[in-house]
Scaffold this motif. Structure first.
Motif, mmCIF file in Angstrom:
data_model
loop_
_atom_site.group_PDB
_atom_site.id
_atom_site.type_symbol
_atom_site.label_atom_id
_atom_site.label_comp_id
_atom_site.label_asym_id
_atom_site.label_seq_id
_atom_site.Cartn_x
_atom_site.Cartn_y
_atom_site.Cartn_z
ATOM 1 N N PHE A 1 -9.019 11.464 1.968
ATOM 2 C CA PHE A 1 -8.334 10.125 2.093
ATOM 3 C C PHE A 1 -9.467 9.107 1.850
ATOM 4 C CE2 PHE A 1 -7.777 5.611 4.926
ATOM 5 C CZ PHE A 1 -6.870 5.285 3.838
ATOM 6 N N LEU A 2 -10.802 9.381 2.584
ATOM 7 C CA LEU A 2 -11.530 8.543 2.703
ATOM 8 C C LEU A 2 -12.670 8.477 1.116
ATOM 9 C CD1 LEU A 2 -13.772 8.290 5.980
ATOM 10 C CD2 LEU A 2 -11.679 6.584 5.181
ATOM 11 N N THR A 3 -13.005 9.876 0.517
ATOM 12 C CA THR A 3 -13.480 10.627 -0.612
ATOM 13 C C THR A 3 -12.251 10.037 -1.888
ATOM 14 O OG1 THR A 3 -13.026 12.437 -0.263
ATOM 15 C CG2 THR A 3 -15.353 11.894 0.509
ATOM 16 N N GLU B 1 -5.281 15.570 -3.229
ATOM 17 C CA GLU B 1 -5.314 15.759 -1.873
ATOM 18 C C GLU B 1 -5.970 17.043 -1.652
ATOM 19 O OE1 GLU B 1 -3.382 12.948 0.363
ATOM 20 O OE2 GLU B 1 -3.074 12.756 -1.810
ATOM 21 N N GLU B 2 -4.321 18.113 -1.629
ATOM 22 C CA GLU B 2 -5.093 19.483 -1.438
ATOM 23 C C GLU B 2 -5.716 20.208 -2.379
ATOM 24 O OE1 GLU B 2 -1.007 19.947 -3.902
ATOM 25 O OE2 GLU B 2 0.204 19.369 -1.667
ATOM 26 N N ALA B 3 -6.153 19.274 -3.430
ATOM 27 C CA ALA B 3 -7.151 20.248 -4.079
ATOM 28 C C ALA B 3 -8.470 19.955 -3.146
ATOM 29 C CB ALA B 3 -7.566 19.537 -5.558
ATOM 30 N N ALA B 4 -9.269 18.710 -2.963
ATOM 31 C CA ALA B 4 -9.439 18.353 -1.947
ATOM 32 C C ALA B 4 -9.445 18.782 -0.323
ATOM 33 C CB ALA B 4 -9.625 16.853 -1.836
ATOM 34 N N MET B 5 -9.109 18.749 -0.214
ATOM 35 C CA MET B 5 -8.121 20.364 1.053
ATOM 36 C C MET B 5 -8.818 21.869 1.258
ATOM 37 S SD MET B 5 -5.323 18.165 3.282
ATOM 38 C CE MET B 5 -4.426 18.291 2.112
ATOM 39 N N VAL B 6 -8.571 22.251 0.351
ATOM 40 C CA VAL B 6 -9.175 23.799 -1.127
ATOM 41 C C VAL B 6 -10.415 23.571 -0.672
ATOM 42 C CG1 VAL B 6 -8.780 25.119 -2.283
ATOM 43 C CG2 VAL B 6 -6.922 24.310 -1.414
ATOM 44 N N ASP B 7 -11.232 22.489 -0.910
ATOM 45 C CA ASP B 7 -12.676 22.437 -0.943
ATOM 46 C C ASP B 7 -13.426 22.183 0.298
ATOM 47 O OD1 ASP B 7 -12.229 22.546 -3.645
ATOM 48 O OD2 ASP B 7 -12.988 21.123 -4.297
ATOM 49 N N MET C 1 0.892 -1.004 -0.183
ATOM 50 C CA MET C 1 0.068 0.195 0.548
ATOM 51 C C MET C 1 0.556 1.272 -0.166
ATOM 52 S SD MET C 1 -3.020 -1.453 -0.450
ATOM 53 C CE MET C 1 -3.749 0.379 -0.411
ATOM 54 N N ARG C 2 2.523 1.410 0.102
ATOM 55 C CA ARG C 2 2.952 2.520 0.463
ATOM 56 C C ARG C 2 3.602 2.493 -0.819
ATOM 57 N NH1 ARG C 2 9.557 2.701 1.119
ATOM 58 N NH2 ARG C 2 8.754 2.051 -0.531
ATOM 59 N N ASP C 3 3.543 1.651 -1.909
ATOM 60 C CA ASP C 3 4.118 1.596 -3.184
ATOM 61 C C ASP C 3 2.712 2.719 -3.615
ATOM 62 O OD1 ASP C 3 6.581 1.175 -2.790
ATOM 63 O OD2 ASP C 3 5.878 -0.630 -3.383
ATOM 64 N N GLN C 4 0.924 2.183 -3.787
ATOM 65 C CA GLN C 4 0.251 2.235 -4.620
ATOM 66 C C GLN C 4 -0.117 3.449 -3.896
ATOM 67 O OE1 GLN C 4 -1.302 0.329 -5.818
ATOM 68 N NE2 GLN C 4 -3.220 1.573 -6.565
ATOM 69 N N PHE C 5 -0.337 3.601 -2.157
ATOM 70 C CA PHE C 5 0.122 5.357 -2.180
ATOM 71 C C PHE C 5 0.748 6.506 -2.661
ATOM 72 C CE2 PHE C 5 -2.726 3.697 1.578
ATOM 73 C CZ PHE C 5 -4.154 4.055 1.027
ATOM 74 N N GLY C 6 1.922 6.059 -2.637
ATOM 75 C CA GLY C 6 3.027 6.765 -3.325
ATOM 76 C C GLY C 6 2.988 7.367 -5.084
ATOM 77 N N SER C 7 2.061 6.232 -5.651
ATOM 78 C CA SER C 7 1.629 6.273 -7.119
ATOM 79 C C SER C 7 0.602 7.370 -6.954
ATOM 80 C CB SER C 7 1.181 4.947 -7.314
ATOM 81 O OG SER C 7 0.143 4.908 -7.368
ATOM 82 N N ILE C 8 0.126 7.966 -6.706
ATOM 83 C CA ILE C 8 -1.170 9.241 -6.408
ATOM 84 C C ILE C 8 -0.808 10.719 -6.290
ATOM 85 C CG2 ILE C 8 -3.780 9.654 -5.170
ATOM 86 C CD1 ILE C 8 -3.288 6.813 -4.858
#
Length: 305
Positions: A214-216, A200-206, A188-195
């Motif tokens: 993380f969940l959405t 996430e920054e755009a989602a937190m700006v919203d 999962m570390r490699d999986q998350f690293g490829s995203i």
């Protein structure tokens, strides 16, 4: 003349002997490798329908080398003529099957949840524990797989005796979670690293929080990796024998322990062992086929997003 030249060029592109032979060679290698991988399953299935002389002679082809019998499944109470009657062996098999299902599925799900959280933190944040940084912490988790199980046998035996976890499902669930957790974290570390982190920054700006992003956003994209980690964990925990035989006696014994117990003073009951093994691997085959479709769907959805 120009039309003839165009036709000749088109035929050269459509038929290339070297390319065709290359494809034939690749398919031949793949078919040969598939035969090697599937032959143990074929041997197990056919052995469950053999009698002792057929097993000893090594007969392989049903209705050619031997006549299939229900001897292996009859010994488990699973043959057509015994399935409707009471059978203590069948009841014991169902109990072991239920134990394996609860323990392996629970441990795999728990490992995926905990491992995904740990892997997400290692891929998104910077940690320092003494001289250890993120890469060192990740390698530390993976290095736990280097220890052979026999080294941990005595400590876990003493610890579980003091905690009252011997011969319990919860004891095996906790132990199996620990054994597969490093693999889940590494995957999962490699999986998350490829995203990309920009999502996430755009989602937190919203207005979303870190957990909301993380969940959405992240988790739906990483779902194929989670499914792959779950399948791998399920296979490893389902087939685990050493700790199941060491830490259980009656109530929490699993299918691998029952398969290994098909021995007696007169030798090994190969037909019963093969029937048990086939009944044990069949759920994994079905689950793998079903979840493979979800992996493909998840990859396609991630590509579209």
């Amino acid at each position: 003349m120009s039309a003839q030249i165009f036709h000749d060029g088109d035929s050269d592109r459509s038929f290339r002997p070297g390319r065709t032979l290359g494809k034939v060679g690749i398919y031949a290698i793949l078919i040969f490798w598939a035969f090697i991988c599937l032959f143990p399953i074929y041997w197990t299935i056919t052995t469950s329908f053999k009698i002792a002389p057929d097993v000893m002679k090594g007969n392989l082809v049903p209705w050619w080398d031997f006549t299939p019998k229900w001897l292996g499944f009859r010994s488990l109470g699973l043959s057509p003529d015994t399935i409707g009657t009471e059978s203590t062996v069948r009841a014991e098999f169902l109990k072991r099957f239920w134990n394996s299902t609860i323990i392996s599925v629970s441990a795999s799900l728990l490992a995926v949840v905990l491992g995904s959280c740990a892997a997400y933190g290692l891929s998104r944040f910077q940690y320092k524990f003494g001289f250890m940084k993120n890469s060192d912490i990740s390698f530390f988790f993976l290095s736990q797989l280097i220890l052979p199980p026999v080294v941990l046998a005595l400590p876990f035996l003493v610890l579980y005796k003091e905690l009252g976890l011997l011969d319990t499902r919860i004891g095996l669930i906790l132990l199996y979670t620990l054994t597969v957790l490093p693999i889940v974290i590494w995957i999962m570390r490699d999986q998350f690293g490829s995203i990309p982190t920009e999502l996430e920054e755009a989602a937190m700006v919203d207005g979303l929080s870190i957990w909301g992003a993380f969940l959405t956003i992240v988790m739906p994209i990483a779902l194929p990796g989670m499914v792959a980690a779950f399948i791998l964990s399920l296979v490893l925990t389902w087939n685990e024998y050493f700790f199941a035989a060491l830490l259980t006696s009656t109530n929490a014994k699993t299918l691998p322990v029952m398969v290994a117990s098909q021995t007696g003073s007169q030798g090994i009951s190969w037909w019963s062992m093969a029937a048990l093994s086939f009944a044990a691997i069949l759920p994994l085959i079905v689950i793998g086929i079903i979840l493979e479709r979800y992996i493909i769907k998840g990859m396609a959805a991630g590509a579209v997003k």
